[in-house]
Motif scaffolding. Structure first.
Motif, PDB file in Angstrom:
ATOM      1  N   ARG A   1       0.730  -1.244  -0.045  1.00  0.00           N
ATOM      2  CA  ARG A   1      -0.154   0.034   0.333  1.00  0.00           C
ATOM      3  C   ARG A   1       0.853   1.363   0.084  1.00  0.00           C
ATOM      4  N   GLY A   2       2.243   1.008  -0.308  1.00  0.00           N
ATOM      5  CA  GLY A   2       3.166   2.313  -0.530  1.00  0.00           C
ATOM      6  C   GLY A   2       3.771   2.521   0.960  1.00  0.00           C
ATOM      7  N   PHE A   3       3.418   1.886   1.713  1.00  0.00           N
ATOM      8  CA  PHE A   3       4.292   2.409   3.151  1.00  0.00           C
ATOM      9  C   PHE A   3       5.734   2.035   3.006  1.00  0.00           C
ATOM     10  N   VAL A   4       6.635   2.872   3.068  1.00  0.00           N
ATOM     11  CA  VAL A   4       8.162   2.335   2.900  1.00  0.00           C
ATOM     12  C   VAL A   4       8.855   2.545   4.081  1.00  0.00           C
ATOM     13  N   PRO A   5       9.324   1.258   4.672  1.00  0.00           N
ATOM     14  CA  PRO A   5       9.975   1.480   6.030  1.00  0.00           C
ATOM     15  C   PRO A   5      11.343   2.436   5.958  1.00  0.00           C
ATOM     16  N   GLU A   6      11.364   3.313   6.919  1.00  0.00           N
ATOM     17  CA  GLU A   6      12.396   4.521   7.122  1.00  0.00           C
ATOM     18  C   GLU A   6      13.494   3.683   7.923  1.00  0.00           C
ATOM     19  N   GLU A   7      13.036   2.731   8.622  1.00  0.00           N
ATOM     20  CA  GLU A   7      14.202   2.395   9.430  1.00  0.00           C
ATOM     21  C   GLU A   7      14.162   0.984  10.024  1.00  0.00           C
ATOM     22  N   GLU A   8      14.969   0.265  10.593  1.00  0.00           N
ATOM     23  CA  GLU A   8      14.663  -1.128  10.888  1.00  0.00           C
ATOM     24  C   GLU A   8      13.452  -1.318  11.525  1.00  0.00           C
ATOM     25  N   ILE A   9      12.629  -2.490  11.321  1.00  0.00           N
ATOM     26  CA  ILE A   9      11.301  -2.627  11.939  1.00  0.00           C
ATOM     27  C   ILE A   9      11.724  -3.323  13.186  1.00  0.00           C
ATOM     28  N   ARG A  10      11.127  -3.108  14.218  1.00  0.00           N
ATOM     29  CA  ARG A  10      11.687  -3.416  15.687  1.00  0.00           C
ATOM     30  C   ARG A  10      10.418  -4.283  16.031  1.00  0.00           C
ATOM     31  N   ILE A  11      10.589  -5.617  16.694  1.00  0.00           N
ATOM     32  CA  ILE A  11       9.801  -6.410  17.024  1.00  0.00           C
ATOM     33  C   ILE A  11       9.858  -6.803  18.396  1.00  0.00           C
ATOM     34  N   LYS A  12       8.640  -6.390  19.401  1.00  0.00           N
ATOM     35  CA  LYS A  12       9.015  -6.683  20.880  1.00  0.00           C
ATOM     36  C   LYS A  12       7.560  -7.303  21.367  1.00  0.00           C
ATOM     37  N   ASN A  13       7.627  -8.238  22.217  1.00  0.00           N
ATOM     38  CA  ASN A  13       6.539  -8.464  23.009  1.00  0.00           C
ATOM     39  C   ASN A  13       5.491  -9.066  21.994  1.00  0.00           C
ATOM     40  N   GLY A  14       5.814  -9.459  20.676  1.00  0.00           N
ATOM     41  CA  GLY A  14       4.938  -9.998  19.698  1.00  0.00           C
ATOM     42  C   GLY A  14       4.239  -8.692  18.700  1.00  0.00           C
ATOM     43  N   TYR A  15       4.675  -7.586  18.854  1.00  0.00           N
ATOM     44  CA  TYR A  15       4.353  -6.209  18.302  1.00  0.00           C
ATOM     45  C   TYR A  15       5.316  -5.822  17.318  1.00  0.00           C
ATOM     46  N   GLU A  16       5.221  -5.477  16.199  1.00  0.00           N
ATOM     47  CA  GLU A  16       6.007  -4.775  15.243  1.00  0.00           C
ATOM     48  C   GLU A  16       5.851  -3.047  15.331  1.00  0.00           C
ATOM     49  N   TYR A  17       7.005  -2.658  15.561  1.00  0.00           N
ATOM     50  CA  TYR A  17       7.120  -1.173  15.597  1.00  0.00           C
ATOM     51  C   TYR A  17       7.912  -0.715  14.075  1.00  0.00           C
ATOM     52  N   TRP A  18       7.067   0.327  13.408  1.00  0.00           N
ATOM     53  CA  TRP A  18       7.452   0.710  12.012  1.00  0.00           C
ATOM     54  C   TRP A  18       7.496   2.223  12.105  1.00  0.00           C
ATOM     55  N   ALA A  19       8.750   2.708  11.389  1.00  0.00           N
ATOM     56  CA  ALA A  19       8.570   4.213  11.136  1.00  0.00           C
ATOM     57  C   ALA A  19       8.711   4.201   9.537  1.00  0.00           C
ATOM     58  N   VAL A  20       7.526   4.697   8.923  1.00  0.00           N
ATOM     59  CA  VAL A  20       7.539   4.634   7.504  1.00  0.00           C
ATOM     60  C   VAL A  20       7.356   5.866   6.893  1.00  0.00           C
ATOM     61  N   ILE A  21       7.533   5.809   5.593  1.00  0.00           N
ATOM     62  CA  ILE A  21       7.446   7.234   4.789  1.00  0.00           C
ATOM     63  C   ILE A  21       6.154   6.931   3.715  1.00  0.00           C
ATOM     64  N   ILE A  22       5.495   7.811   3.491  1.00  0.00           N
ATOM     65  CA  ILE A  22       4.323   7.675   2.420  1.00  0.00           C
ATOM     66  C   ILE A  22       3.857   8.861   2.065  1.00  0.00           C
ATOM     67  N   SER A  23       4.039   9.104   0.813  1.00  0.00           N
ATOM     68  CA  SER A  23       3.564  10.460   0.411  1.00  0.00           C
ATOM     69  C   SER A  23       2.082  10.515   0.013  1.00  0.00           C
ATOM     70  N   LYS A  24       1.171  10.671   0.754  1.00  0.00           N
ATOM     71  CA  LYS A  24      -0.044  10.576   0.553  1.00  0.00           C
ATOM     72  C   LYS A  24      -0.818  11.540   1.331  1.00  0.00           C
ATOM     73  N   SER A  25      -2.095  11.759   1.201  1.00  0.00           N
ATOM     74  CA  SER A  25      -2.693  12.893   2.273  1.00  0.00           C
ATOM     75  C   SER A  25      -3.139  12.060   3.304  1.00  0.00           C
ATOM     76  N   ARG A  26      -3.386  12.727   4.441  1.00  0.00           N
ATOM     77  CA  ARG A  26      -3.670  12.250   5.799  1.00  0.00           C
ATOM     78  C   ARG A  26      -5.043  11.274   5.628  1.00  0.00           C
ATOM     79  N   THR A  27      -5.927  11.610   4.791  1.00  0.00           N
ATOM     80  CA  THR A  27      -7.123  10.974   4.761  1.00  0.00           C
ATOM     81  C   THR A  27      -7.076   9.481   3.857  1.00  0.00           C
ATOM     82  N   MET A  28      -5.936   9.461   2.662  1.00  0.00           N
ATOM     83  CA  MET A  28      -5.476   8.377   2.145  1.00  0.00           C
ATOM     84  C   MET A  28      -4.900   7.570   3.025  1.00  0.00           C
ATOM     85  N   ILE A  29      -4.063   7.944   3.846  1.00  0.00           N
ATOM     86  CA  ILE A  29      -2.936   7.121   4.968  1.00  0.00           C
ATOM     87  C   ILE A  29      -4.235   6.695   5.772  1.00  0.00           C
ATOM     88  N   GLN A  30      -5.010   7.215   6.162  1.00  0.00           N
ATOM     89  CA  GLN A  30      -6.144   6.496   7.246  1.00  0.00           C
ATOM     90  C   GLN A  30      -6.725   5.474   6.669  1.00  0.00           C
TER      91      GLN A  30
END
Length: 172
Positions: free
Chosen positions: A53-82
């Motif tokens: 869906r166009g989300f590009v990881p900006e940094e390493e994906i962290r996984i902790k306690n069964g959850y993934e933590y992402w910092a992503v880049i996407i060039s879309k409107s807030r409405t489209m991101i939501q």
């Protein structure tokens, strides 16, 4: 490692030393941590749903306690991101929480990220931030942080000092 291996979501667990360099002892002098390579079926990750869906990881994906933590880049409107995030929530039956958004004119997160902290330093520093350790007046003491993480106050303060030194950079 045993807990990871026992998970029904895990396919294979390997020690990094064993995987990349079998000639180096896994518990060499000076090693305080052990890095693992965990392989699991793609159906157990949200990665493809994000990337498709166009989300590009900006940094390493962290996984902790069964959850993934992402910092992503996407060039879309807030409405489209939501809208795209809602699609991912539905498709993957995922809980997605947004911790912050920046406009394209805002400095990239990679310049003020905690990537270069050890996992423990990051854990302590982020808990300190979230718990109000850096507010004035403080909402939590170092002793209370130590209790939350089952560590000594001295250890907490050492992790915070090292994290702060890395984040603030060298003396000028």
């Amino acid at each position: 490692m045993a807990e990871i291996e026992e998970s029904n979501l895990t396919d294979v667990v390997k020690r990094i030393n064993d995987y990349f360099n079998p000639n180096v002892p896994a518990h060499s002098a000076g090693n305080a941590t052990e890095e693992l390579l965990v392989e699991y079926a793609p159906r157990n990750s949200i990665h493809d749903a994000f990337v498709s869906r166009g989300f590009v990881p900006e940094e390493e994906i962290r996984i902790k306690n069964g959850y993934e933590y992402w910092a992503v880049i996407i060039s879309k409107s807030r409405t489209m991101i939501q809208r795209r995030l809602e699609e991912i929530r539905q498709e993957m039956d995922a809980k997605i929480t947004i911790e912050g958004m920046k406009s394209p004119n805002t400095e990239s997160a990679k310049y003020n990220t905690t990537d270069y902290l050890s996992e423990r330093q990051r854990e302590v520093f982020e808990l300190a931030q979230q718990s109000g350790y850096y507010t004035w007046p403080r909402e939590i003491s170092a002793s209370e942080l130590a209790d939350k993480l089952n560590l000594s106050k001295t250890t907490i303060l050492e992790h915070l000092r090292k994290a702060e030194a890395k984040l603030l950079g060298p003396k000028v």
